[in-house]
Enzyme design. Sequence first.
Site, mmCIF file in Angstrom:
data_model
loop_
_atom_site.group_PDB
_atom_site.id
_atom_site.type_symbol
_atom_site.label_atom_id
_atom_site.label_comp_id
_atom_site.label_asym_id
_atom_site.label_seq_id
_atom_site.Cartn_x
_atom_site.Cartn_y
_atom_site.Cartn_z
ATOM 1 N N PRO A 1 0.870 -1.156 -0.436
ATOM 2 C CA PRO A 1 0.435 -0.406 -0.087
ATOM 3 C C PRO A 1 0.855 1.107 0.192
ATOM 4 O O PRO A 1 1.360 1.975 0.644
ATOM 5 C CB PRO A 1 -0.822 -0.366 1.145
ATOM 6 C CG PRO A 1 -0.563 -1.313 2.113
ATOM 7 C CD PRO A 1 0.530 -2.140 1.362
ATOM 8 N N GLU A 2 1.283 1.706 -1.379
ATOM 9 C CA GLU A 2 2.510 3.229 -0.841
ATOM 10 C C GLU A 2 1.246 3.312 -2.046
ATOM 11 O O GLU A 2 -0.513 3.647 -2.038
ATOM 12 C CB GLU A 2 3.439 2.467 -1.806
ATOM 13 C CG GLU A 2 4.443 2.011 -1.414
ATOM 14 C CD GLU A 2 5.639 1.782 -2.639
ATOM 15 O OE1 GLU A 2 6.399 2.357 -2.970
ATOM 16 O OE2 GLU A 2 6.578 0.780 -2.365
#
Length: 273
Positions: free
Chosen positions: A4-5
Amino acid sequence: MRMPELPEVENVVRGLAGPLSGRTVASARLSRRDLYRTGSLSLSRLNGSKIAGVERIGKAILFRTSPPSPVLVVHLGMTGNLLLSDGGRPLRRQHRHAVMTMDGGLRLEYVDPRRFGFLWVGVADDLGRSLNIGPDPFQLTAPELGRRLAGRKAPVKSLLLDQRLISGLGNIYVDETLFRASIHPLSPGGVAAASASEMLREARRVLRRAIRHGGTTIRDFRKADGSAGAFGQRLAVYGREGAPCPLCRAVIRRIVIGARSTHFCPNCQRMGR
DNA sequence: AGCTTCGCCTGCTTGC
DNA sequence: TGCAAGCAGGCGAAGC
């Protein structure tokens, strides 16, 4: 594996905003207190609040409420996820730590096997102070990024991972950005500052492309020759130690900077001066 | 203040 | 085959 960037979080936000906006929270419960960020109010304080909107702040997700009542911030850490389900009996699900049920039955579940993520509930006025998240690459200007790097001696790799300085980039996209900008990850921030516009341009490019690809970065398990498998996005250097550089065929190297695995092309990426 | 290191945590991979 | 060690990393805290 999903990382989850910024692109992944953007994707989650887009998926939640429509279904949740305008809904009223019927009940909210978090079953693990250690997932609260320091200073957070109880999640149950959201009961009766209407979700006014869902936004991304760096890699964090902000649920705005109306009328002014505590807001919710969710950070997915490394393995966190927010899942919608439409009522019915909750299925037993491993690693589900929070459930928010909306009027009408729509349910939002927070699932996080590694529990590196966190939730924060508080008044909007405390948001900035509590989160301390800086502007993302789409909000920053090149001169401003240059100013933020000026005089800094730490490796540019470490500085780009600092969410107060620039938010949204994680280990994968920092490596990709520095490769595209031809900057050595060990370059001191103050030196790399001269290339602020290149870094910003490449960060935006790699992030935009990742968002377009659905924000899912499938990290295939590296084959011995480093060849890419079913990548959701084409990665030039990350996870490709020992494989040839896509531009010059030199061997991609992996070093550790600030306890972070760092991938780069020793031929394409130079220290500057 | 800036910089670095460590601890948190589980699942997958690797090596014996 | 089975088990343990190694590794992955976002973030906050701690140490210098």
